[in-house]
Design an enzyme around this catalytic site. Structure first.
Site, PDB file in Angstrom:
ATOM      1  N   ASN A   1       0.920  -1.147  -0.024  1.00  0.00           N
ATOM      2  CA  ASN A   1      -0.101   0.065  -0.019  1.00  0.00           C
ATOM      3  C   ASN A   1       0.786   1.142   0.132  1.00  0.00           C
ATOM      4  OD1 ASN A   1      -2.845  -1.242   0.014  1.00  0.00           O
ATOM      5  ND2 ASN A   1      -2.615  -1.429   2.297  1.00  0.00           N
TER       6      ASN A   1
ATOM      7  N   PRO B   1      -4.749 -11.176   8.144  1.00  0.00           N
ATOM      8  CA  PRO B   1      -5.450 -10.773   9.452  1.00  0.00           C
ATOM      9  C   PRO B   1      -5.764  -9.332   9.479  1.00  0.00           C
ATOM     10  CG  PRO B   1      -3.269 -11.649   9.698  1.00  0.00           C
ATOM     11  CD  PRO B   1      -3.378 -11.754   8.312  1.00  0.00           C
ATOM     12  N   ASP B   2      -6.847  -9.047  10.222  1.00  0.00           N
ATOM     13  CA  ASP B   2      -7.199  -7.730  10.559  1.00  0.00           C
ATOM     14  C   ASP B   2      -6.480  -7.605  12.040  1.00  0.00           C
ATOM     15  OD1 ASP B   2      -8.379  -5.233  11.654  1.00  0.00           O
ATOM     16  OD2 ASP B   2      -9.837  -5.332  10.012  1.00  0.00           O
ATOM     17  N   ILE B   3      -5.540  -6.793  11.979  1.00  0.00           N
ATOM     18  CA  ILE B   3      -4.794  -6.929  13.175  1.00  0.00           C
ATOM     19  C   ILE B   3      -5.801  -5.836  14.262  1.00  0.00           C
ATOM     20  CG2 ILE B   3      -2.469  -5.713  14.304  1.00  0.00           C
ATOM     21  CD1 ILE B   3      -1.535  -6.312  11.191  1.00  0.00           C
TER      22      ILE B   3
ATOM     23  N   PHE C   1      -7.089   4.004  12.258  1.00  0.00           N
ATOM     24  CA  PHE C   1      -7.165   5.072  11.353  1.00  0.00           C
ATOM     25  C   PHE C   1      -8.058   4.619  10.184  1.00  0.00           C
ATOM     26  CE2 PHE C   1      -3.792   8.513  11.711  1.00  0.00           C
ATOM     27  CZ  PHE C   1      -3.535   8.301  12.866  1.00  0.00           C
TER      28      PHE C   1
ATOM     29  N   LYS D   1     -16.568   1.773  10.881  1.00  0.00           N
ATOM     30  CA  LYS D   1     -15.329   1.228  11.167  1.00  0.00           C
ATOM     31  C   LYS D   1     -15.317   1.138  12.723  1.00  0.00           C
ATOM     32  CE  LYS D   1     -12.741   1.469   7.950  1.00  0.00           C
ATOM     33  NZ  LYS D   1     -11.644   2.028   6.931  1.00  0.00           N
TER      34      LYS D   1
ATOM     35  N   LYS E   1     -15.615  -2.556  14.301  1.00  0.00           N
ATOM     36  CA  LYS E   1     -14.024  -3.231  14.845  1.00  0.00           C
ATOM     37  C   LYS E   1     -14.142  -2.893  16.233  1.00  0.00           C
ATOM     38  CE  LYS E   1     -11.277  -2.451  10.524  1.00  0.00           C
ATOM     39  NZ  LYS E   1      -9.973  -2.690   9.947  1.00  0.00           N
TER      40      LYS E   1
HETATM   41  O1  C5P Z   1     -10.505  -1.569   7.447  1.00  0.00           O
HETATM   42  P1  C5P Z   1      -9.591  -0.718   7.135  1.00  0.00           P
HETATM   43  O2  C5P Z   1      -8.033  -1.428   6.502  1.00  0.00           O
HETATM   44  O3  C5P Z   1     -10.127   0.547   6.388  1.00  0.00           O
HETATM   45  O4  C5P Z   1      -9.009  -0.127   8.694  1.00  0.00           O
HETATM   46  C1  C5P Z   1      -8.367   0.736   8.672  1.00  0.00           C
HETATM   47  C2  C5P Z   1      -7.549   0.589  10.143  1.00  0.00           C
HETATM   48  O5  C5P Z   1      -7.329  -1.077  10.217  1.00  0.00           O
HETATM   49  C3  C5P Z   1      -6.310   1.152  10.332  1.00  0.00           C
HETATM   50  O6  C5P Z   1      -5.839   1.504  11.539  1.00  0.00           O
HETATM   51  C4  C5P Z   1      -5.255  -0.039  10.000  1.00  0.00           C
HETATM   52  O7  C5P Z   1      -3.941   0.150  10.529  1.00  0.00           O
HETATM   53  C5  C5P Z   1      -5.982  -1.105  10.665  1.00  0.00           C
HETATM   54  N1  C5P Z   1      -5.950  -2.399   9.774  1.00  0.00           N
HETATM   55  C6  C5P Z   1      -5.202  -3.602  10.469  1.00  0.00           C
HETATM   56  N2  C5P Z   1      -5.077  -4.854   9.899  1.00  0.00           N
HETATM   57  C7  C5P Z   1      -5.755  -5.103   8.580  1.00  0.00           C
HETATM   58  C8  C5P Z   1      -6.176  -4.035   7.957  1.00  0.00           C
HETATM   59  C9  C5P Z   1      -6.280  -2.662   8.672  1.00  0.00           C
HETATM   60  O8  C5P Z   1      -4.943  -3.705  11.706  1.00  0.00           O
HETATM   61  N3  C5P Z   1      -5.404  -6.126   8.115  1.00  0.00           N
END
Ligand code: C5P
Length: 409
Positions: free
Chosen positions: A210, A305-307, A323, A337, A341
């Site tokens: 990205n 994985p969504d951290i 963010f 969001k 989340k």
């Molecule tokens: O869902 P989205 O990607 O738009 O959300 C953005 C936020 O989620 C940011 O804070 C980003 O650091 C976090 N994020 C994450 N892991 C991912 C995707 C996004 O921690 N796989």
């Protein structure tokens, strides 16, 4: 990086023999990482030349309040807004008197009056002038008006007398200027920050990523350090040096970032996810470089994985800030969001052509369940400090509320 990295320090020089040390003060502020601009009074120009201070600061020296040329470039209001802090060193007895009165009849006094940033003075004068009741009354006024007073030291003076009134040494001044930024708002807390992009390898030389310079995340980590936190910065690939006094862990992929975050999250009071994590990765990484033999090729991708969501789902979860980089409907997307989340705050920023990526300025909309706060366009370092101040206040409010609930019979 130095303790004043990304700080904009306006050095005011007034008329006194200690003005000869100003060139060294500029040099040491710059060594500590600060960008320095100098404003001289007419009196100062009798002791040191503008050319010297221009050479060491790397910027033209500002001297005139009512000069159409100067006001069209960086006038007193711009200078006042530009500065993250104003240090007047040396500050003469006359300048202290004028500052105490709120005068604005020369450039330096006008800037001091117009700035929202902290102002500090380093008095330098004959010991009798320092001890004079009028100076001491001015000093009391300055203290009451939240002006920082650095020194003076005691010792032998240029006039041959001995006593209080010597300006502090430039190295001491730099340390005190650094302390101006140490808010203590996050004292005793641990903050984990993610920053930068991630790199999802396709083969040994190619990958998916990205756009992210890491500047905002690093600025957030630095602001948290300044606020007194123990900071763990988990960063994807960037070209930025490790921030001073933060524990920086370098990773590449979303999976590595996820694992590093979870290895440290148990200690965290606050998690701030600034990283632009790749949402998808190749299901398989080719061992060797893929040859361009086919006209078309398809990559098979799976979700990373969504951290952020995984941290917010922990029990107990740290105070969690995400963010959201959006091209449209900022607040609406941020609010979504926040809910999906389960976050405490979403810091949303508009991205697109020339906005957000790699630039040094940004703005944020802080979206919370019951509030929306706008942090206007400003340098990322200053924006990060404003964000940290907001997060610290909300964190304290949440935790004192919990204590009250627990204490209720
Ligand atoms: O869902 P989205 O990607 O738009 O959300 C953005 C936020 O989620 C940011 O804070 C980003 O650091 C976090 N994020 C994450 N892991 C991912 C995707 C996004 O921690 N796989």
């Amino acid at each position: 990086m130095g303790t004043l990295t990304n700080k904009r320090i306006l050095l005011g020089v007034t008329g006194g023999i200690a003005a000869y040390k100003s060139a060294d003060t500029v040099r040491r502020l710059r060594e500590a990482g600060a960008e320095v601009r100098v404003v001289m009074t007419a009196g100062a120009a009798e002791f040191i030349t503008a050319l010297t201070l221009q050479a060491v600061s790397g910027h033209p020296v500002h001297q005139q309040l009512l000069d159409t040329g100067a006001e069209a470039g960086m006038g007193h209001i711009e200078l006042a807004r530009w500065a993250d802090a104003v240090l007047v060193a040396p500050a003469s007895a006359n300048f202290m008197a004028r500052l105490a009165q709120g005068r604005a009849d020369d450039l330096l006094s006008a800037v001091c009056l117009a700035t929202e940033s902290p102002v500090a003075v380093a008095p330098a004068m004959n010991q009798q002038m320092w001890s004079n009741a009028a100076t001491q009354a001015n000093l009391a006024t300055l203290k009451k008006n939240s002006i920082g007073i650095f020194g003076p030291a005691e010792g032998s003076q240029a006039c041959g007398e001995v006593g209080p009134g010597r300006m502090l040494e430039p190295t001491e001044l730099v340390a005190l200027v650094s302390d101006l930024f140490a808010s203590g708002e996050l004292d005793g807390l641990t903050v984990v920050v993610t920053a930068g992009p991630t790199w999802e390898a396709v083969d040994p030389v190619r990958g998916l990523t990205n756009r992210s310079s890491g500047k905002m995340g690093y600025a957030v980590a630095e602001a948290a350090v300044e606020a007194g936190a123990r900071v763990i910065l988990i960063s994807g690939p960037t070209s930025l040096p490790d921030p001073e006094r933060a524990h920086t862990i370098r990773v590449e992929s979303a999976q590595e970032m996820h694992d590093a975050v979870h290895a440290h999250i148990a200690d965290a009071d606050i998690f701030i996810g600034v990283a632009a994590v790749a949402d998808y990765r190749p299901t398989q990484i080719a061992k060797d470089k893929i040859k361009k033999t086919q006209e078309k090729m398809t990559l098979d991708l799976e979700r990373t994985p969504d951290i952020l969501a995984s941290v917010a789902a922990l029990k107990p979860a740290p105070f969690t800030v995400g963010f959201a980089a959006e091209t449209e409907n900022l607040e609406q997307h941020a609010r979504q969001k926040l809910a999906t989340k389960n976050l405490d705050i979403v810091a949303a920023n508009r991205v697109g052509a020339d906005l957000g990526f790699g630039t040094d300025e940004n703005s944020l909309l802080l979206v919370e369940p019951a509030a929306v706060t706008e942090l206007p366009m400003q340098p990322k370092a200053r924006l990060a400090r404003a964000l940290i101040a907001h997060v610290a206040a909300r964190y304290r409010a949440k935790h004192s509320a919990k204590v009250h609930t627990l204490r209720r019979p």
